[in-house]
Write an enzyme that holds these catalytic residues in place. Structure first.
Site, short mmCIF file in Angstrom:
data_model
loop_
_atom_site.label_atom_id
_atom_site.label_comp_id
_atom_site.label_asym_id
_atom_site.label_seq_id
_atom_site.Cartn_x
_atom_site.Cartn_y
_atom_site.Cartn_z
CG ASP A 19 6.13 9.09 -4.94
OD1 ASP A 19 7.28 8.94 -4.47
OD2 ASP A 19 5.93 9.48 -6.10
CG HIS A 36 12.36 5.15 2.87
ND1 HIS A 36 11.44 5.49 1.92
CD2 HIS A 36 13.55 5.07 2.22
CE1 HIS A 36 12.04 5.60 0.73
NE2 HIS A 36 13.32 5.36 0.89
CG LEU A 130 -7.25 -4.17 6.43
CD1 LEU A 130 -8.02 -3.54 5.25
CD2 LEU A 130 -6.54 -3.06 7.19
#
Ligand code: FPP
Length: 240
Positions: A19, A36, A130
């Site tokens: 955020d 972004h 991962l």
């Protein structure tokens, strides 16, 4: 575990609410999309650090079901950013033995993005260093409702009896089937709420909130969160 050996928390799954991109861009007098784009760079750093930290699952909230209501140009830019990442950054995923999985209502995404996602998921499905789980067009209420509908269908078809539905059985109907619950949830930018993210899965997750905006979050900030997690005492509702 003996009485005097310290209990070490194990960190298998980290979830992150990324955020603060918009506020970061505003601070720089730039358009939101610039935030972004910088956020996407942070994500890449955090993915690489997760591999170094031997974390097995990293779930990131990239686009919530509520984010569809943002201005059209911001939504389009975010879709463009996802498209760019899926086309240009995935080589690194394969090289680093990383698996990609998307959760959320992908049917709402542009068709070419749906196809790209499917391609990358398929190509990376056997990677096991991962697993990066990207929540896109995701909302936990919707995920739980969809699971309830699927379970009900099983019951009405006679494949399952209502009395036999356990937490484990229910979990298998969620999108996170086969993924252990998050041990640690990080939210950046000073907000302290869960915003419809992994509501079922975070029942016993440790939360870490930091005022740092997502584009400024980095490996050192991530390590701080991890150290804090290791210092916590987890009881899972038990006494000691
Ligand atoms: C929240 O910041 C962030 C988002 C809604 C998008 C997160 C996306 C990225 C980090 C980009 C990388 C990932 C992909 C797949 C595109 P905000 O805009 O709500 O920040 P604000 O609260 O300061 O406005």
């Amino acid at each position: 575990m003996t009485e005097d050996s310290p209990e070490i928390n194990s960190l298998t799954h980290v979830a992150i609410i990324m955020d603060g991109n918009g506020r970061w861009a505003k601070q720089q007098n730039k358009k939101t999309i610039f935030g972004h784009q910088e956020g996407a760079k942070t994500l890449q750093k955090i993915v690489e650090e997760s591999v170094r930290q031997k974390i097995k699952f990293l779930t990131v909230y990239a686009f919530s079901s509520e984010n569809w209501l943002r201005p059209k140009d911001e939504v389009e830019s975010l879709m463009g950013l996802m498209r760019h990442m899926l086309k240009n950054e995935v080589k690194k995923l394969y090289k680093k033995n990383i698996k990609l999985k998307i959760i959320g209502d992908r049917s709402l995404l542009p068709k070419d993005l749906q196809d790209l996602i499917q391609k990358v998921e398929k190509k990376s499905e056997n990677n096991d260093a991962l697993t990066v789980i990207m929540a896109i067009s995701y909302g936990a209420h919707q995920e739980i409702l969809t699971a309830v509908k699927k379970v009900s269908e099983q019951v009405s078809k006679g494949h399952l009896q209502a009395k036999d539905i356990t937490q484990d059985i229910f979990s298998d109907f969620l999108e996170t089937k086969d993924i252990p619950d998050p041990d640690l949830l990080i939210r950046t930018s000073g907000e302290q709420r869960i915003s419809n993210f992994l509501l079922w899965q975070c029942a016993y997750t440790e939360f870490y909130f930091t005022p740092v905006l997502w584009p400024d979050f980095n490996e050192t900030e991530y390590q701080k969160a991890i150290e804090t997690f290791y210092g916590r005492k987890r009881r899972f509702g038990l006494r000691e």
